[in-house]
Design a protein around this motif. Sequence first.
Motif, PDB file in Angstrom:
ATOM      1  N   GLY B 928      17.867  14.494   5.792  1.00  0.00           N
ATOM      2  CA  GLY B 928      18.545  13.545   5.348  1.00  0.00           C
ATOM      3  C   GLY B 928      18.856  12.402   6.179  1.00  0.00           C
ATOM      4  N   THR B 929      18.970  12.737   7.269  1.00  0.00           N
ATOM      5  CA  THR B 929      19.244  11.518   8.309  1.00  0.00           C
ATOM      6  C   THR B 929      18.104  10.949   8.526  1.00  0.00           C
ATOM      7  OG1 THR B 929      19.214  13.050  10.318  1.00  0.00           O
ATOM      8  CG2 THR B 929      21.306  12.546   9.007  1.00  0.00           C
ATOM      9  N   GLY B 930      17.059  11.343   8.222  1.00  0.00           N
ATOM     10  CA  GLY B 930      15.541  10.690   8.372  1.00  0.00           C
ATOM     11  C   GLY B 930      15.011  10.645   9.835  1.00  0.00           C
ATOM     12  N   LEU B 931      15.444  11.712  10.590  1.00  0.00           N
ATOM     13  CA  LEU B 931      14.971  11.745  11.904  1.00  0.00           C
ATOM     14  C   LEU B 931      13.477  12.281  11.991  1.00  0.00           C
ATOM     15  CD1 LEU B 931      15.449  14.467  13.685  1.00  0.00           C
ATOM     16  CD2 LEU B 931      17.800  13.634  13.466  1.00  0.00           C
ATOM     17  N   TYR B 932      13.250  13.195  11.246  1.00  0.00           N
ATOM     18  CA  TYR B 932      11.714  13.980  11.044  1.00  0.00           C
ATOM     19  C   TYR B 932      10.904  13.345  10.745  1.00  0.00           C
ATOM     20  CZ  TYR B 932      14.717  18.080  12.342  1.00  0.00           C
ATOM     21  OH  TYR B 932      15.417  19.165  13.045  1.00  0.00           O
ATOM     22  N   LYS B 933       9.835  13.555  11.275  1.00  0.00           N
ATOM     23  CA  LYS B 933       8.545  13.245  10.928  1.00  0.00           C
ATOM     24  C   LYS B 933       8.068  12.992   9.311  1.00  0.00           C
ATOM     25  CE  LYS B 933       5.099  15.439  12.029  1.00  0.00           C
ATOM     26  NZ  LYS B 933       4.107  16.482  12.360  1.00  0.00           N
ATOM     27  N   GLU B 934       8.291  14.183   8.698  1.00  0.00           N
ATOM     28  CA  GLU B 934       8.112  14.174   7.259  1.00  0.00           C
ATOM     29  C   GLU B 934       9.031  12.985   6.589  1.00  0.00           C
ATOM     30  OE1 GLU B 934       8.919  16.448   9.136  1.00  0.00           O
ATOM     31  OE2 GLU B 934       7.934  18.557   8.532  1.00  0.00           O
ATOM     32  N   THR B 935       9.822  12.485   7.157  1.00  0.00           N
ATOM     33  CA  THR B 935      10.723  11.418   6.265  1.00  0.00           C
ATOM     34  C   THR B 935      10.373  10.244   6.456  1.00  0.00           C
ATOM     35  OG1 THR B 935      12.321  11.042   8.201  1.00  0.00           O
ATOM     36  CG2 THR B 935      12.763  12.428   6.829  1.00  0.00           C
ATOM     37  N   ALA B 936       9.059  10.015   7.119  1.00  0.00           N
ATOM     38  CA  ALA B 936       8.526   8.561   7.316  1.00  0.00           C
ATOM     39  C   ALA B 936       6.886   8.696   7.037  1.00  0.00           C
ATOM     40  CB  ALA B 936       8.776   7.815   8.598  1.00  0.00           C
ATOM     41  N   GLY B 937       6.162   7.687   7.306  1.00  0.00           N
ATOM     42  CA  GLY B 937       4.774   7.732   7.077  1.00  0.00           C
ATOM     43  C   GLY B 937       4.379   7.370   5.708  1.00  0.00           C
ATOM     44  N   LEU B 938       3.052   7.733   5.369  1.00  0.00           N
ATOM     45  CA  LEU B 938       2.674   7.367   3.915  1.00  0.00           C
ATOM     46  C   LEU B 938       2.717   8.591   3.135  1.00  0.00           C
ATOM     47  CD1 LEU B 938      -0.575   5.704   5.305  1.00  0.00           C
ATOM     48  CD2 LEU B 938       1.612   4.548   4.757  1.00  0.00           C
ATOM     49  N   ASN B 939       2.826   8.146   1.783  1.00  0.00           N
ATOM     50  CA  ASN B 939       2.984   9.153   0.883  1.00  0.00           C
ATOM     51  C   ASN B 939       1.272   9.320   0.366  1.00  0.00           C
ATOM     52  OD1 ASN B 939       2.185   7.168  -0.940  1.00  0.00           O
ATOM     53  ND2 ASN B 939       4.445   6.915  -1.507  1.00  0.00           N
ATOM     54  N   GLU B 940       1.203  10.230  -0.562  1.00  0.00           N
ATOM     55  CA  GLU B 940      -0.026  10.468  -1.195  1.00  0.00           C
ATOM     56  C   GLU B 940      -0.924   9.390  -1.604  1.00  0.00           C
ATOM     57  OE1 GLU B 940       2.362  11.052  -2.878  1.00  0.00           O
ATOM     58  OE2 GLU B 940       1.787  10.688  -4.977  1.00  0.00           O
ATOM     59  N   LEU B 941      -0.102   8.170  -2.122  1.00  0.00           N
ATOM     60  CA  LEU B 941      -0.694   7.209  -2.608  1.00  0.00           C
ATOM     61  C   LEU B 941      -1.345   6.232  -1.551  1.00  0.00           C
ATOM     62  CD1 LEU B 941       1.736   6.320  -5.695  1.00  0.00           C
ATOM     63  CD2 LEU B 941      -0.483   7.480  -5.640  1.00  0.00           C
ATOM     64  N   GLY B 942      -0.847   6.320  -0.312  1.00  0.00           N
ATOM     65  CA  GLY B 942      -1.210   5.701   0.814  1.00  0.00           C
ATOM     66  C   GLY B 942      -0.240   4.545   0.936  1.00  0.00           C
ATOM     67  N   ASN B 943       1.034   4.473   0.395  1.00  0.00           N
ATOM     68  CA  ASN B 943       1.996   3.503   0.555  1.00  0.00           C
ATOM     69  C   ASN B 943       3.250   4.317   1.608  1.00  0.00           C
ATOM     70  OD1 ASN B 943       0.748   1.924  -1.177  1.00  0.00           O
ATOM     71  ND2 ASN B 943       1.913   2.877  -2.862  1.00  0.00           N
ATOM     72  N   ALA B 950       9.607   1.310  -7.021  1.00  0.00           N
ATOM     73  CA  ALA B 950       8.781   0.279  -7.633  1.00  0.00           C
ATOM     74  C   ALA B 950       7.613  -0.362  -6.702  1.00  0.00           C
ATOM     75  CB  ALA B 950       9.870  -0.931  -7.789  1.00  0.00           C
ATOM     76  N   ASP B 951       7.984   0.010  -5.461  1.00  0.00           N
ATOM     77  CA  ASP B 951       6.830  -0.520  -4.342  1.00  0.00           C
ATOM     78  C   ASP B 951       5.773   0.591  -4.315  1.00  0.00           C
ATOM     79  OD1 ASP B 951       7.295  -3.234  -4.284  1.00  0.00           O
ATOM     80  OD2 ASP B 951       8.630  -3.110  -2.472  1.00  0.00           O
ATOM     81  N   GLY B 952       5.730   1.614  -4.992  1.00  0.00           N
ATOM     82  CA  GLY B 952       4.811   2.579  -4.654  1.00  0.00           C
ATOM     83  C   GLY B 952       5.342   3.659  -3.510  1.00  0.00           C
ATOM     84  N   GLY B 953       6.670   3.388  -3.231  1.00  0.00           N
ATOM     85  CA  GLY B 953       7.119   4.413  -2.085  1.00  0.00           C
ATOM     86  C   GLY B 953       7.604   5.689  -2.787  1.00  0.00           C
ATOM     87  N   GLY B 954       8.359   6.689  -1.979  1.00  0.00           N
ATOM     88  CA  GLY B 954       8.795   7.743  -2.456  1.00  0.00           C
ATOM     89  C   GLY B 954       7.824   8.935  -2.174  1.00  0.00           C
ATOM     90  N   ILE B 955       8.319  10.182  -2.448  1.00  0.00           N
ATOM     91  CA  ILE B 955       7.362  11.446  -2.561  1.00  0.00           C
ATOM     92  C   ILE B 955       7.089  12.115  -3.940  1.00  0.00           C
ATOM     93  CG2 ILE B 955       7.798  11.757  -0.034  1.00  0.00           C
ATOM     94  CD1 ILE B 955       9.996  13.672  -0.862  1.00  0.00           C
ATOM     95  N   LEU B 956       6.128  12.755  -4.160  1.00  0.00           N
ATOM     96  CA  LEU B 956       5.902  13.468  -5.223  1.00  0.00           C
ATOM     97  C   LEU B 956       6.398  15.063  -4.858  1.00  0.00           C
ATOM     98  CD1 LEU B 956       5.271  12.836  -8.292  1.00  0.00           C
ATOM     99  CD2 LEU B 956       2.892  13.327  -7.528  1.00  0.00           C
TER     100      LEU B 956
END
Lengths: 479, 1073
Positions: B928-943, B950-956
């Motif tokens: 929740g606080t966003g410190l771990y690796k999984e909370t950033a980087g690219l999603n499966e769309l490459g965004n 709206a900008d293609g972020g988020g996770i599925l």
Amino acid sequence: MKKIILIALLIGITSSCEDFEGWNVDDKNPSAVPASYLITNAQKDLFTRMTSTSVNYNIFKLFSQNWTETQYTDEANYDIRGRDIGGGFFTFFYRDILNDLNEAKRIINEDAFIDATTKSNQLGVIELLSVYCWHVLVDTYGNIPYTQALQGVDNLLPVYDDDAEIYADLFARVDAALSQLNGGGSSFDAADLIYNGSTSKWSKFGNSLKLKMAVRTADFDADRSTTAAAEAVSAGVFESKSDNAAFPFEVTPPNTNPIWVSLVQSGRNDFVLANTFVDLIVPLNDPRSSVYMADNKDSYIGAPYGQGSSYTDYTHIGELWHTENLEGLIMSYSEVQFLLAEATERGLISGEDAEMYYNEAVSASIMYWGGSQGDANTYLAQASVAYATAGGTWQEVIGNQKYISLYGRGFESWSTWRLLDFPNTMSRPEISGEAVPRRYLYGNDDAGINGDNYDAASAAMGGDLKSSRVFWDINGQGN
Amino acid sequence: MKTKLSGIMTLFLAFVVQFTFAQERTITGTVSDESGPLPGVSVLIEGTTTGTETDFDGNYAINANNGDNIRFSFVGMSTVSRTVGDNNVINITMVSEENTLDEVVVTALGIKREKKSLGYSTQEVKGDAVNTVKDPNFVNSLSGKIAGIDVKSSGTMGGSTNVIIRGYSSLYNSNQALFVVDGVPISNLNSNDANQTNGIDGYDYGNAAQDINPDDIASINVLKGGAATALYGSRAANGVVVITTKKGVDRSNRGIGITINSSVTFNKYNKETFAEFQKEYGAGYYDGFHPGGFYFEDQNGDGTDERYVLSDWDGSFGTVPFDENLLVHQWDSFYPELPETFGKATPWVAGKNDPSSVFETGVTMFNSVALDGGNEKGAFRLGYTNLNQKGIMPNSEIIRDNVDFSATYKLTDKLTAAASATYVKTKGKGRFGTGYDSQNFMQTSKQWWQTNVDVKQQKDAYFATRDNITWNTSYINHDLHAIYHDNVYFMRYENFETDLRNRVFGNVSLNYDINDWLSVYGRVTLDTYSGNQEERINNNSTAVSQYSIANESFTENNYDLMLNFNKDLTENLNLTAVLGTNIMRQRYSRMRSSTNGGINVDGLWSLSNSKNPILAPTQREYLMGVDGYYANVSLGFANMLFLEGSWRTDIASTLPTDDNKYNYYGVSGSFLFSELIDSNWLSLGKLRVGYAKTGNAARPLTLYNTYDLNTPIGGQATGSLPNTNNNSALTNEESNETEIGLEMSMFKNRLGFDVSLYDKSSTDLLTPVTVTPAIGYGAQWLNAGEIQNKGIEVALYGSPIRTENFEWKVTVNWSKNESEVISLANGLDNLQLGSFQGGVSVNATVGEPYGMIRGTNYVYHDNGQKIIKDNGAYQVTTSHDENLGTFQADWKGGLNNSFRYKNLSFSFLIDMQKGGKVFSLDTWYGMGTGLYKETAGLNELGNPKRNSIADGGGILLDGVDVNGNPNTTRARMDYYANALGWTKAANSQHIYDAGYIKLREVALAYTLPQHLFANNFIQELTFSLIGRNVWIIDKSIPYSDPEAGLSSGNIQGYQSGAYPTTKDYGFSVKLQF
């Protein structure tokens, strides 16, 4: 040699037959105490629990949207489960207050050496404190264990009783307790930190409590409320702030006001004023503003309720709430005057104008917080405050001003809001989008530890939901 | 080949020996084993290099003096020593090393028995299992080495270790095994309070059994079942670890033996057990809270606002990505004490040194010296060991000194006196803070960290100022007091704890042989310790400053008197019997005082420095005793059939005086069917069966209520009823256990196994049942419930290769225990053992295994898939009482391989656990606080995940919608209330499988050939390279060790601010004179 050994063996076996009698009594703690120890303790616990703003104690000041949380906003978003808010409050009342009051009653009843008058007074005081606690529990949860509660090992699975039926019994118990108070003689004397043993003050407290219960349940049973309110007023309710049910917190831990613990001792900055409260009070030029609120910003600015907010950006809680020995309050003269205004408007009592009570209530509140009668008069002269012009209905006028006067007393403020549905500016926190809860949820563990009875109570309440209503909470749509 | 080689060797050695020492008397003889003469047996005069080997027919000849000891050794066989007397012929029969028919083991009450006669399971390891690759807490070394013992270290320096044998059989009472050293029951209490064990705060002060010095241990025998332990009485209900310490031996003519042992290991934190941080975003929670991602204020008066880091927030969900061209006023610009950075904006980048740079290299040094000596009358041993341990957190150390002395002496032919005493002094400093508390840097770094902070700069700032220069100031640069998190170096160096414990345990005994079949034995034992624990929080910390001191003392005495019979009634019928009494007394007291509401003078650690008058100390004291009477009879028929019965009565002080006596008993039998089978390949075949009923008494002070006295207020005394309602109608707990087992040893002990099956049912379990507080109490003591444990234990050993010069040995230990809570009192279907932050609890739930973790779960569609809501997050149950799995393992196993080539040996131990669950509060918050690796980087769309939807972020997330169709809704990852963290996740999203495969121990040892020491002064010199916990081969919990926990005890399966484990590498030297 063999003989010696056999004898040694025999001695060994016989000498070991020690009598363990008494080994199981903890001799570092008393097996008996005077009832007064329990009463003082219960009073402190009651006021601490009702006064505190620690989310581990109660979150009523968030329900009433006086304050909001800065960084960790779960409770402001009405997350009751995460810290088991419902379980904590429930446990505290039964285990730490009511059980000790009950025990004190037992000790007094079994004491053959107290004179009859004192005994009667003491039992009356205990009964009034108990009724106060029960009414808080019912108002918080609805149905609760009552008739089968507090029986220790004899009943580990108490049923939950119907909230309306409990109230009916509480009315009877207040009357019985009032009749036990003899108007004179002693009760708990100095051990009674609320009234120093004064039975006449306790009588006023009992009658004021009865008035409050009558007003609160008027939508449910107007006849009973009419009778009870009339009886209470004629017997005598609070007459000045010296009748207040207040508790003298001290300057040294652990006997300080618990708000000081949360705001100062903790070193944390968890709370700021909520916009709901600030936006209501600021246009009114309220003389209490500088007490209620700090002047850390150029103008008073409340944080959007329930949204994470930087402590630095919003108005802080007034300096007075940062003092160790700020007294705790569970019932005040001002509050009783508001009740009289409400009772008048509801037709429970007659004889005086509701406006007169209203003016007295607002004045009493302003003066309690350090203002003068002149300040009060100026304030009341404003169209936005004056009884005749301040709102569309008496509920709105009384509701808004009573809300302001009950600042910092979350439980009473929230309960009054549930009854009057004013102020109508309560917002829904952004994260959860939830309405102000109408009750606490039962403890997280209740379904596991008293399952069948919990299920029955939940069903009777229309579900163990925050939106389920206590029996007297009949009108109003909420926010 | 083997014979040929040994033949040549024999000739060669014989030649050398003959040549060198020609004058002495010649001793001859034949060495054989059960199958006939043994060639190639090494024959050596002890303390010399004089030696030979047996020839093809098992014959040898060696020159020796009177009084010399001749040592016969052969791979796979137990070494035998004989003293040269008048006789010139010494014939020897050797027996194999493992599971030898005549192997003697120490059983209950220190009674020595031939292992073959036992009708129950015991498993022994030699001292080298705990003193080759040493752990400061020797108990940790048992993991994987004995089937059916579950050992779990909580993972902090000096912390406690949980030891469970055959499952949790009590709901609430201790399930820890009893430790017995040379007949002295040793306290294994841990003094951690409920706050510590429930993950709130506090230090893990460890369990008392770790005072036993690994270097003093000769062997450890684990008695697993009731039939084995019934004689010990109540306290042995959870199995017994019987420890025999090293003793002096008869060294007539050889003077005093000296053994010196030194080892040093370096402890490096294991990266896989600590957080991996994302390096893209810094401080913040949500753009809605602080538009623009920073505070904007014009402080320098230049008319434009500067950017200020959100220093009063923790967390790393900032909305402005790191950008080295973006200048921001960060914490180091707030402090005038830091002139170089004060008032200066710095690039907005990830902290160069993340929190892992706080970990230092730990060093553990053991140095010991032992003297021993003896003659035909008696023997002694005196050992001293110093342990010096420096932990991986700054400013932490434990220093432990052990002095161990034991002696026996034959006063007359019939009367033998023995005594032993061990003194242990343990000094701790800077133990690691645990739980959800500001003294635990793991809470800060694994749950709430700001990734823009450079820990090295924090370190420099602390050492430059010795003040709490924190990154987490209350009001950017206007109010610099630490709000939620201290500077970790300030916390470690200013808020450290210290502790000291002095302990003595030992016994004196007399044994008198009345005749050759009857003896009487008396023993008095003592185990006593006292110590204190001082905890400190300095001014300017986030927590209220405080100094507290707790004094604790414990004493146990045991008085034993035993009559021992051992008589061959007929040629084929042997009777062994014991009749005895055991009187046990315990006294415990603890007193804790602390300052009230803060301290005045900074860093002055005394109660008189209290800001307010101090409150009354808390005091706890109890006395308890058990009087036991017992008898044990064992009949052996023709060394083939053995039958044993034991009976014991206990009178326990902790039960109601009118009903405090209870009996229990055990019967067992063994049948050596190999005696009936005349075969070359079968050395031992034994079938055994045992049954026992055992009992357990109540805890002290659980029968009658007393009032709690609280701090007076307004000059008035205050008191209240306790939170837990005691119960004067308590009775003892009872367990009924049946076990059967099969032991076989084959091919001259090249292959063997020992399998046990058991079924243990425990009833009337003494429990402070969590009840509805509506009864007036939070808990009620009851005889509540029943638990069943069933399991299987397998020990398998073999020597795939065994030649004179090369040997490969394998041992496998495997065990599986299944527990089920059969019932609880009063119609309850659940008993909470502990409830924790995050909304999870650990429970005994009827119909489920003990240790059920409960909380919110996913909601599953009928098609078995997890349902995803229209915000893209998993739907979560409203109930907090979903069963999410038990903390108990499905099975545990250990695989030990050892190789020896001449003087070089190599061994490694693989330790594993399958299954078991653990909840991580660290990922619960940290996602929740966003410190771990999984909370950033690219999603499966490459965004970037942190883009808006709206900008293609988020996770599925993987799941289905309410209609069962595959999920296509993306969940927001641009703020703290995301689908992974505490606001939206189900508890089950943070429950992990606690299974692991670990390379637990590795050791490479080289013993210098004896011929190098021509003067015989040095008898043995061994160098070893050692490693412990060097590799976690497999695990599934991220960023943590699956074994990490809070404390020993019944509350397991919860991690809150878990410390990383260390990889330990080192070397040791053993020198024997």
